[in-house]
Design a protein around this motif. Sequence first.
Motif, PDB file in Angstrom:
ATOM      1  N   ASP A 104      28.803  -7.623 -19.142  1.00  7.87           N
ATOM      2  CA  ASP A 104      28.685  -6.724 -19.949  1.00  7.87           C
ATOM      3  C   ASP A 104      27.341  -6.654 -21.030  1.00  7.87           C
ATOM      4  N   SER A 105      27.236  -8.041 -21.166  1.00 11.10           N
ATOM      5  CA  SER A 105      26.158  -8.355 -22.027  1.00 11.10           C
ATOM      6  C   SER A 105      24.769  -8.079 -21.672  1.00 11.10           C
ATOM      7  N   VAL A 106      24.712  -8.141 -20.183  1.00  6.75           N
ATOM      8  CA  VAL A 106      23.551  -8.196 -19.374  1.00  6.75           C
ATOM      9  C   VAL A 106      22.854  -6.710 -19.811  1.00  6.75           C
ATOM     10  N   PRO A 107      21.575  -6.502 -20.398  1.00  2.09           N
ATOM     11  CA  PRO A 107      20.973  -5.280 -20.539  1.00  2.09           C
ATOM     12  C   PRO A 107      21.168  -4.448 -19.350  1.00  2.09           C
ATOM     13  N   PHE A 108      21.277  -3.106 -19.794  1.00  2.00           N
ATOM     14  CA  PHE A 108      21.407  -2.119 -18.441  1.00  2.00           C
ATOM     15  C   PHE A 108      20.142  -1.932 -17.918  1.00  2.00           C
ATOM     16  N   ALA A 109      18.981  -2.036 -18.673  1.00  2.72           N
ATOM     17  CA  ALA A 109      17.708  -1.856 -18.012  1.00  2.72           C
ATOM     18  C   ALA A 109      17.412  -2.829 -16.971  1.00  2.72           C
ATOM     19  N   VAL A 110      17.816  -4.222 -17.108  1.00  2.18           N
ATOM     20  CA  VAL A 110      17.465  -5.127 -16.041  1.00  2.18           C
ATOM     21  C   VAL A 110      18.465  -4.641 -14.785  1.00  2.18           C
ATOM     22  N   VAL A 111      19.767  -4.326 -15.061  1.00  8.09           N
ATOM     23  CA  VAL A 111      20.755  -3.906 -13.987  1.00  8.09           C
ATOM     24  C   VAL A 111      20.034  -2.813 -13.298  1.00  8.09           C
ATOM     25  N   ASP A 112      19.618  -1.848 -13.851  1.00  6.13           N
ATOM     26  CA  ASP A 112      18.815  -0.388 -13.305  1.00  6.13           C
ATOM     27  C   ASP A 112      17.753  -1.015 -12.704  1.00  6.13           C
ATOM     28  N   SER A 113      16.921  -1.981 -13.074  1.00  2.00           N
ATOM     29  CA  SER A 113      15.635  -2.424 -12.343  1.00  2.00           C
ATOM     30  C   SER A 113      15.985  -3.218 -11.239  1.00  2.00           C
ATOM     31  N   ALA A 114      16.884  -3.772 -11.082  1.00  2.00           N
ATOM     32  CA  ALA A 114      17.458  -4.629  -9.798  1.00  2.00           C
ATOM     33  C   ALA A 114      17.924  -3.669  -8.727  1.00  2.00           C
ATOM     34  N   GLU A 115      18.458  -2.491  -9.337  1.00  2.00           N
ATOM     35  CA  GLU A 115      19.225  -1.590  -8.310  1.00  2.00           C
ATOM     36  C   GLU A 115      17.910  -0.920  -7.788  1.00  2.00           C
ATOM     37  N   ALA A 116      16.866  -0.476  -8.625  1.00  2.00           N
ATOM     38  CA  ALA A 116      15.736   0.240  -8.057  1.00  2.00           C
ATOM     39  C   ALA A 116      14.869  -0.733  -6.987  1.00  2.00           C
TER      40      ALA A 116
END
Length: 220
Positions: A104-116
């Motif tokens: 949960d501590s991983v920034p959402f923007a990073v997760v979103d970028s990986a998905e993109a």
Amino acid sequence: MTWLVDNFGVVLGYTKTHLYLSLVPLLIGLIIAIPVGTVIRNAHWVRKVTMTVASIAFTIPSLALFVTIPAVVGLPVLDPLNVVIALAVYSTALLIRAVPEALDSVPFAVVDSAEAMGYSSLRRAVAVELPLSLPVLIANIRVVAVTNISLVSVGSVIGIGGLGQLFTQGYQRDYPDQIVAGIISIVFLALVFDAGLYLLGRKLTPWTRLGTVSTKKARA
């Protein structure tokens, strides 16, 4: 302190046993908690149930587990595996809570970028989220490691090895120096291992120091 120096060989032997009984459960806990914690992270009701079960498991008194496990598993009472199993339960209970919190501590923007970029859920978890969650995860691992080192000493009450035997032997002989030696040894072992994990964490997460380095250079 004199007793500790005069009997260093005995203490060293107990220390090796103590480390085995402390670290094997930690490894078992990590092997179970990392995949399970990753899977349940986004399954809210499963995560809630798992957290509840883990909390209940951790509230069971360690001595009760040491005494109960032989009857449940079919091991001799003095088998060191009883301590390993009991501490593996505690380690897993703590770490299975820590893994989702670390993710949960991983920034959402990073997760979103990986998905993109087309990362699958598994690839994203392994290649992006778990590495970036290491600072929080290692902080929790340090807590579990020190907790295990402390709890192993309880096993000496039922005759299982480790530095805790210095307590029981010193008490039986009414020899405070031996008890003090046990306290010093366990505290020292916990501090050394905690420091080792801290340094390992810094080695594995060099990006956490980039901001500090940049700030120092700017000030210079």
